[in-house]
Design a protein around this motif. Structure first.
Motif, short mmCIF file in Angstrom:
data_model
loop_
_atom_site.label_atom_id
_atom_site.label_comp_id
_atom_site.label_asym_id
_atom_site.label_seq_id
_atom_site.Cartn_x
_atom_site.Cartn_y
_atom_site.Cartn_z
N VAL A 1 -6.17 0.52 -3.65
CA VAL A 1 -5.70 1.84 -4.06
C VAL A 1 -6.28 2.23 -5.41
O VAL A 1 -6.66 3.39 -5.64
CB VAL A 1 -4.16 1.88 -4.10
N THR A 2 -6.38 1.25 -6.32
CA THR A 2 -6.97 1.54 -7.64
C THR A 2 -8.42 1.96 -7.51
O THR A 2 -8.89 2.90 -8.16
CB THR A 2 -6.86 0.30 -8.55
N VAL B 1 0.83 -1.20 0.00
CA VAL B 1 0.00 0.00 0.00
C VAL B 1 0.87 1.26 0.00
O VAL B 1 0.59 2.24 -0.69
CB VAL B 1 -0.95 -0.01 1.22
N TYR B 2 1.93 1.23 0.78
CA TYR B 2 2.84 2.38 0.83
C TYR B 2 3.43 2.65 -0.55
O TYR B 2 3.54 3.81 -0.98
CB TYR B 2 3.96 2.12 1.84
N SER B 3 3.82 1.58 -1.24
CA SER B 3 4.41 1.76 -2.57
C SER B 3 3.40 2.32 -3.55
O SER B 3 3.71 3.22 -4.33
CB SER B 3 4.94 0.41 -3.08
N GLY C 1 -8.51 10.02 2.06
CA GLY C 1 -8.65 8.73 1.40
C GLY C 1 -7.42 7.85 1.52
O GLY C 1 -7.54 6.62 1.66
N TRP C 2 -6.23 8.44 1.48
CA TRP C 2 -5.00 7.64 1.52
C TRP C 2 -4.84 6.88 2.84
O TRP C 2 -4.09 5.90 2.92
CB TRP C 2 -3.78 8.54 1.29
N ARG C 3 -5.55 7.31 3.89
CA ARG C 3 -5.42 6.68 5.20
C ARG C 3 -6.17 5.34 5.29
O ARG C 3 -5.83 4.49 6.13
CB ARG C 3 -5.94 7.61 6.29
N ILE C 4 -7.18 5.15 4.46
CA ILE C 4 -8.04 3.97 4.57
C ILE C 4 -7.27 2.65 4.54
O ILE C 4 -7.47 1.78 5.40
CB ILE C 4 -9.13 3.99 3.47
N PRO C 5 -6.37 2.42 3.55
CA PRO C 5 -5.66 1.14 3.52
C PRO C 5 -4.82 0.87 4.78
O PRO C 5 -4.71 -0.28 5.21
CB PRO C 5 -4.75 1.27 2.29
N PHE C 6 -4.29 1.94 5.38
CA PHE C 6 -3.48 1.75 6.58
C PHE C 6 -4.34 1.39 7.79
O PHE C 6 -3.92 0.63 8.66
CB PHE C 6 -2.66 3.01 6.85
#
Length: 488
Positions: free
Chosen positions: A197-198, A57-59, A213-218
């Motif tokens: 992410v997609t 996810v970070y990548s 939004g970027w926080r959700i996967p973490f």
């Protein structure tokens, strides 16, 4: 004189046969419980998928994270700074290996793998809690770095332990195929991260993605980590480690744990082979899975969604090919499969990067597929190859240290170095030359390694899938002893 010589030869022959029968009786052969094997492989692969979902996810969010935590710079500078934090996690991986590896050899593989699982989840979850640079200034990238270091430290005990766990549970005939499920799990984790992410990139506006939004996967890493922890806690210790501990307990004075420097000295050749194999394995891995999505976006100007979709489809293709590689290296041998992948990098890296840089969507896809197929020669083979380099008493320690040393120096730094070199030189073919260098090292290492396919792990008894197979193996070895030339 002749009669005396013949008598000596007959005595040696008789001694060898008795020794063979003594050391390879049915009781001495490990009979693997097939249900436990499936559970062990599934738990190790699932745990690895959870861990690499966090890393993946970070990548995949590298460009967005660069804007959140490193604003003010050019896109290239933001990308380099983001991958700098990415690479920093790899610098502490050898420290994690030095801590978790000896623990795994002392208290057991299963306990350590459960701990690394939850530690990785906590580190990833905390990334989602960190405010951006606009809220807390320089503290934001510093906290990001701390969270990445926690991730890297925990991962230092993950791959070596998971590969050791599967290798020690597997039968000799199918160790390659069973080990390939570990990398199947890795790709699954990456793929899950890519899909998430997609989906967010397609459904959210750029402002929404940047703000929350970027926080959700973490945040998802928290429950995933708890689930992986539950699965690993349900496992039993590996048969090889159980037998090793039984032997230790049977001794009046248990042999002391081998020290770090003594281990490095005694197994220095095996450690060098481990470093060389891991180098080619991880350079090809991180070049494709971590650097290429950002390369397509920042260097070639492709949209983030298009870049992610291409890499995601390639990973779908790689998943069954990884299992196929595991199947065939059990039959053809580990060395030929690794050699094929390494030579492929030397020959095809430039054509693949030329296709990727051509601008045609179909050509870009073909170039990525070439890199993906070559990588499966390593991903389907290394989980069985690397643990076989070392004996049971030091397998977790040696593999964790050797693996993470190589990853920290060569694998995890791949995105950072290639980003920096492309920025400084303006040469978009730098990734190809990087891959070719890794391929050369892979060829040299594979040439000097010992073939281990369909053979017991170093220092362990043969492992089979049933009692009938154990009896057949003993009978086979007895027939070989009967037919042994007298000169032996």
């Amino acid at each position: 004189m002749s009669n005396h010589s013949e008598k000596q030869q007959a005595q040696r022959h008789s001694f060898w046969r008795k020794r063979q029968k003594k050391t390879l009786s049915v009781d001495d052969i490990t009979i693997v419980d097939q249900q436990m094997l499936k559970r062990a492989v599934g738990a190790a692969a699932l745990g690895n998928a959870m861990e690499w979902f966090d890393f993946g996810v970070y990548s995949f969010l590298a460009v967005t994270i660069g804007k959140v935590f490193f604003p003010g710079g050019s896109p290239a500078v933001q990308l380099i700074a983001t991958f700098g934090a990415f690479a920093a996690a790899f610098l502490v991986r050898p420290l994690g290996g030095m801590v978790f590896g000896p623990l795994g050899d002392r208290i057991g593989r299963q306990k350590v793998l459960a701990f690394t699982m939850i530690m990785m989840a906590i580190g990833t979850f905390c990334i989602g809690l960190i405010p951006g640079y606009d809220q807390i200034g320089i503290a934001a990238p510093l906290l990001l770095l701390v969270a990445r270091l926690v991730q890297g430290f925990s991962t230092g005990g993950e791959y070596g332990g998971a590969a050791t766990f599967i290798a020690e549970y597997s039968t000799d005939k199918r160790r390659g195929f069973m080990g390939s499920w570990l990398e199947f799990g890795t790709l699954s984790g990456y793929l899950l991260g890519a899909i998430l992410v997609t989906g967010m990139t397609a459904l959210l506006t750029q402002q929404q993605l940047m703000s929350w939004g970027w926080r959700i996967p973490f945040f998802i890493a928290g429950p995933l980590g708890l689930f992986g922890l539950y699965i690993r806690l349900k496992l039993e210790e590996t048969p090889a480690f159980q037998k090793h501990m039984e032997k230790q307990e049977a001794l009046e004075h248990s042999k002391p744990q081998i020290g770090l420097w003594e281990m490095l000295s005694r197994y220095r050749i095996q450690m060098l082979r481990c470093v060389g194999l891991v180098l080619v394995f991880n350079v090809s891995n991180y070049m494709l899975t971590s650097y290429m999505p950002s390369y397509l976006t920042s260097v070639l100007g492709m949209s983030e969604l298009s870049g992610l979709m291409l890499v995601m489809v390639v990973m779908f293709i790689m998943m069954p090919l990884t299992l196929a590689s595991g199947y065939w290296n059990d039959r053809l041998g580990r060395r030929p499969v690794i050699m094929c992948g390494a030579i492929g990098l030397i020959v095809l890296a430039i054509p693949a990067l030329w296709l990727i840089g051509s601008g045609s969507m179909s050509a870009i896809f073909l170039g990525l597929v070439i890199l993906g197929v070559l990588h499966t020669c390593f991903s389907g083979t290394m989980p069985a190859t690397l643990p076989a380099l070392f004996t049971t008493e030091v397998r977790y320690s040696a593999l964790a240290i050797g693996f993470n040393l190589s990853v920290s120096l060569f694998g995890g730094t791949t995105p950072l170095l290639t980003s920096w070199l492309v920025e400084k030189t303006g040469n978009v073919m730098i990734p190809a030359w990087y891959l070719m260098g890794a391929g050369v090292i892979g060829v040299i290492t594979a040439f000097f390694m010992r073939e281990t396919a369909r053979k017991p792990l170093h220092g362990s008894a043969p492992a089979v899938g049933s009692e009938e197979e154990a009896h057949r193996l003993v009978q086979k070895l007895e027939r070989q002893a009967e037919n042994l030339p007298a000169s032996q």
